[in-house]
Design a protein around this motif. Structure first.
Motif, mmCIF file in Angstrom:
data_model
loop_
_atom_site.group_PDB
_atom_site.id
_atom_site.type_symbol
_atom_site.label_atom_id
_atom_site.label_comp_id
_atom_site.label_asym_id
_atom_site.label_seq_id
_atom_site.Cartn_x
_atom_site.Cartn_y
_atom_site.Cartn_z
ATOM 1 N N GLU A 1 107.482 -68.842 50.235
ATOM 2 C CA GLU A 1 106.454 -68.134 49.478
ATOM 3 C C GLU A 1 105.127 -68.870 49.568
ATOM 4 O OE1 GLU A 1 106.790 -65.233 47.968
ATOM 5 O OE2 GLU A 1 108.898 -65.105 48.586
ATOM 6 N N LEU A 2 104.063 -68.118 49.826
ATOM 7 C CA LEU A 2 102.730 -68.710 49.862
ATOM 8 C C LEU A 2 102.341 -69.150 48.463
ATOM 9 C CD1 LEU A 2 100.226 -69.205 51.715
ATOM 10 C CD2 LEU A 2 99.364 -67.004 50.899
ATOM 11 N N GLN A 3 101.991 -70.428 48.330
ATOM 12 C CA GLN A 3 101.653 -70.987 47.024
ATOM 13 C C GLN A 3 100.153 -71.041 46.779
ATOM 14 O OE1 GLN A 3 104.157 -71.828 44.775
ATOM 15 N NE2 GLN A 3 105.428 -70.879 46.354
ATOM 16 N N CYS A 4 99.403 -71.429 47.804
ATOM 17 C CA CYS A 4 97.955 -71.490 47.626
ATOM 18 C C CYS A 4 97.257 -71.539 48.968
ATOM 19 C CB CYS A 4 97.532 -72.687 46.773
ATOM 20 S SG CYS A 4 97.489 -74.271 47.657
ATOM 21 N N VAL A 5 96.005 -71.088 48.968
ATOM 22 C CA VAL A 5 95.116 -71.232 50.109
ATOM 23 C C VAL A 5 93.820 -71.828 49.579
ATOM 24 C CG1 VAL A 5 93.888 -70.106 51.992
ATOM 25 C CG2 VAL A 5 96.113 -69.235 51.276
ATOM 26 N N ALA A 6 93.451 -72.988 50.081
ATOM 27 C CA ALA A 6 92.255 -73.682 49.615
ATOM 28 C C ALA A 6 91.253 -73.793 50.753
ATOM 29 C CB ALA A 6 92.620 -75.071 49.097
ATOM 30 N N ALA A 7 89.978 -73.759 50.404
ATOM 31 C CA ALA A 7 88.908 -73.919 51.392
ATOM 32 C C ALA A 7 87.795 -74.745 50.776
ATOM 33 C CB ALA A 7 88.382 -72.561 51.833
ATOM 34 N N ALA A 8 87.160 -75.557 51.600
ATOM 35 C CA ALA A 8 86.081 -76.418 51.117
ATOM 36 C C ALA A 8 85.064 -76.644 52.227
ATOM 37 C CB ALA A 8 86.634 -77.764 50.639
ATOM 38 N N GLY A 9 83.844 -76.955 51.828
ATOM 39 C CA GLY A 9 82.814 -77.304 52.801
ATOM 40 C C GLY A 9 82.187 -76.101 53.480
ATOM 41 N N ARG A 10 81.564 -76.386 54.638
ATOM 42 C CA ARG A 10 80.826 -75.364 55.367
ATOM 43 C C ARG A 10 81.286 -75.301 56.819
ATOM 44 N NH1 ARG A 10 76.539 -73.239 52.726
ATOM 45 N NH2 ARG A 10 76.124 -74.142 50.660
ATOM 46 N N LEU A 11 80.894 -74.223 57.503
ATOM 47 C CA LEU A 11 81.322 -74.031 58.881
ATOM 48 C C LEU A 11 80.754 -75.091 59.812
ATOM 49 C CD1 LEU A 11 81.089 -70.158 59.286
ATOM 50 C CD2 LEU A 11 83.042 -71.552 58.611
ATOM 51 N N SER A 12 79.587 -75.610 59.483
ATOM 52 C CA SER A 12 78.980 -76.662 60.301
ATOM 53 C C SER A 12 78.102 -77.512 59.398
ATOM 54 C CB SER A 12 78.158 -76.055 61.446
ATOM 55 O OG SER A 12 77.142 -75.215 60.943
ATOM 56 N N SER A 13 77.800 -78.712 59.870
ATOM 57 C CA SER A 13 76.996 -79.628 59.059
ATOM 58 C C SER A 13 75.534 -79.661 59.494
ATOM 59 C CB SER A 13 77.586 -81.049 59.113
ATOM 60 O OG SER A 13 77.765 -81.454 60.458
ATOM 61 N N VAL B 1 84.310 -86.536 56.631
ATOM 62 C CA VAL B 1 85.469 -86.481 57.522
ATOM 63 C C VAL B 1 85.398 -85.224 58.388
ATOM 64 C CG1 VAL B 1 87.994 -86.358 57.637
ATOM 65 C CG2 VAL B 1 86.885 -87.795 55.913
ATOM 66 N N PHE B 2 84.997 -84.132 57.801
ATOM 67 C CA PHE B 2 84.787 -82.877 58.519
ATOM 68 C C PHE B 2 83.794 -82.042 57.707
ATOM 69 C CE2 PHE B 2 89.168 -82.869 56.637
ATOM 70 C CZ PHE B 2 88.858 -82.240 55.432
ATOM 71 N N PRO B 3 83.098 -81.114 58.361
ATOM 72 C CA PRO B 3 82.132 -80.294 57.616
ATOM 73 C C PRO B 3 82.794 -79.310 56.668
ATOM 74 C CG PRO B 3 82.262 -79.567 59.895
ATOM 75 C CD PRO B 3 83.044 -80.851 59.817
ATOM 76 N N GLY B 4 83.992 -78.857 57.022
ATOM 77 C CA GLY B 4 84.706 -77.911 56.176
ATOM 78 C C GLY B 4 86.163 -77.856 56.589
ATOM 79 N N ALA B 5 86.983 -77.304 55.727
ATOM 80 C CA ALA B 5 88.419 -77.244 56.020
ATOM 81 C C ALA B 5 89.073 -76.131 55.224
ATOM 82 C CB ALA B 5 89.088 -78.578 55.700
ATOM 83 N N GLN B 6 90.258 -75.804 55.669
ATOM 84 C CA GLN B 6 91.051 -74.736 55.073
ATOM 85 C C GLN B 6 92.502 -75.213 55.068
ATOM 86 O OE1 GLN B 6 92.116 -71.156 57.496
ATOM 87 N NE2 GLN B 6 90.206 -70.408 56.600
ATOM 88 N N LEU B 7 93.217 -74.963 53.990
ATOM 89 C CA LEU B 7 94.592 -75.440 53.898
ATOM 90 C C LEU B 7 95.437 -74.408 53.165
ATOM 91 C CD1 LEU B 7 95.811 -79.010 53.197
ATOM 92 C CD2 LEU B 7 96.747 -77.157 51.830
ATOM 93 N N ALA B 8 96.616 -74.133 53.693
ATOM 94 C CA ALA B 8 97.540 -73.207 53.046
ATOM 95 C C ALA B 8 98.862 -73.926 52.799
ATOM 96 C CB ALA B 8 97.768 -71.969 53.917
ATOM 97 N N VAL B 9 99.506 -73.592 51.697
ATOM 98 C CA VAL B 9 100.768 -74.228 51.315
ATOM 99 C C VAL B 9 101.817 -73.142 51.061
ATOM 100 C CG1 VAL B 9 101.950 -75.687 49.637
ATOM 101 C CG2 VAL B 9 99.571 -76.180 50.259
ATOM 102 N N ARG B 10 102.964 -73.315 51.675
ATOM 103 C CA ARG B 10 104.086 -72.409 51.458
ATOM 104 C C ARG B 10 105.272 -73.213 50.959
ATOM 105 N NH1 ARG B 10 105.776 -69.282 56.647
ATOM 106 N NH2 ARG B 10 106.704 -71.300 57.132
ATOM 107 N N LEU B 11 105.984 -72.692 50.001
ATOM 108 C CA LEU B 11 107.141 -73.372 49.439
ATOM 109 C C LEU B 11 108.286 -72.375 49.350
ATOM 110 C CD1 LEU B 11 108.328 -75.933 48.067
ATOM 111 C CD2 LEU B 11 107.504 -74.999 45.892
ATOM 112 N N ARG B 12 109.421 -72.736 49.988
ATOM 113 C CA ARG B 12 110.602 -71.869 50.011
ATOM 114 C C ARG B 12 110.262 -70.448 50.472
ATOM 115 N NH1 ARG B 12 111.001 -74.544 45.010
ATOM 116 N NH2 ARG B 12 112.445 -76.307 45.076
#
Length: 268
Positions: A32-44, A19-30
């Motif tokens: 407050e930062l809950q998590c920051v996730a990263a996967a994959g690579r900068l390019s394929s 779907v994509f070579p890599g991604a980054q995701l952050a979650v905030r709740l009320r």
């Protein structure tokens, strides 16, 4: 956060599925930062370095809500402009033209009558104007303002909504005119610093002076590439992908912002 591993697994699954070579995701709740996730690579192709939580991405049209809408709201708070003001009251170059009657609100909600997109960067070249790639070339922006002024409306103002880059280019010019600052420097001063949203920025690979301080240049290895661009004949990495924004020096109301997932949350 209990579901951090679920988010991480979903991102990795999308990477594995191409779907994509890599991604980054952050979650905030009320708030407050809950998590920051990263996967994959900068390019394929070729395989790039692994994506990190600190990897910086071209945020493309997220520039509209994060930089331009936020800027307009701040200027409204400061009584510099109102939602119902015709844009020609700030951008006098539009006076007497149909688009000049569009209000700030019309532009914000994409109901001004302007088309969604036009290849303004190609028209600049046809005029013999050299597009600027380094921070807010004002003569180029004046040409762009004139081209939008002369662009025929494709529907009656307020009749419907058509998502429009051109309308947000005008809003970017409006912010600069009212703040008396380049859009990137205004955003740094009025949004990024107060909200501690670093590294949200325009032109990340260029040092920009702000209130006597030169912003450090970001190491290009921290920035995810976008594509091999045919117009510029090079791999874009740290340069805005959008050609119209690039023609305006990488700083525009519709595109040009770079940042991380966490810095985006700081504003949104």
């Amino acid at each position: 956060m209990a579901t951090h591993h679920v988010i991480q697994a979903a991102l990795q699954s999308a990477v594995d599925d191409g779907v994509f070579p890599g991604a980054q995701l952050a979650v905030r709740l009320r708030g407050e930062l809950q998590c920051v996730a990263a996967a994959g690579r900068l390019s394929s192709e070729p395989p790039g370095l692994p994506v990190q939580p600190t990897t910086i991405y071209d945020l493309a049209s997220l520039t509209k809500p994060l930089a331009t809408v936020t800027s307009v709201l701040l200027l409204i708070q400061r009584a510099k402009v109102a939602l119902g003001d015709p844009v020609q009251e700030v951008l006098a170059e539009l006076e007497g033209m149909p688009i000049g009657q569009a209000t700030v609100q019309d532009l914000l909600i994409h109901r001004s009558g302007l088309p969604g997109w036009r290849p303004l960067y190609e028209r600049l070249e046809a005029r013999g104007v050299v597009p600027g790639f380094s921070g807010g070339d004002q003569p180029v922006k004046q040409h762009v303002l004139q081209m939008i002024r002369d662009e025929p409306l494709i529907y009656a103002r307020g009749e419907r909504s058509v998502y429009s880059d051109l309308g947000f280019m005008l809003l970017g010019f409006l912010v600069e005119r009212l703040s008396r600052m380049a859009l990137d420097l205004w955003c740094e001063d009025a949004i990024v610093r107060p909200l501690e949203a670093d590294p949200l920025m325009f032109c990340p690979t260029e040092g920009r002076a702000q209130l006597g301080v030169v912003r450090p240049i970001v190491d290009v290895s921290r920035i995810a590439p976008t594509e091999q661009d045919e117009w510029r004949n090079r791999l874009l990495r740290g340069e805005v992908h959008d050609e119209n924004a690039a023609a305006m020096g990488g700083v525009a109301g519709h595109a040009g912002l770079f940042g991380t997932a966490e810095s985006v949350l700081a504003v949104s």
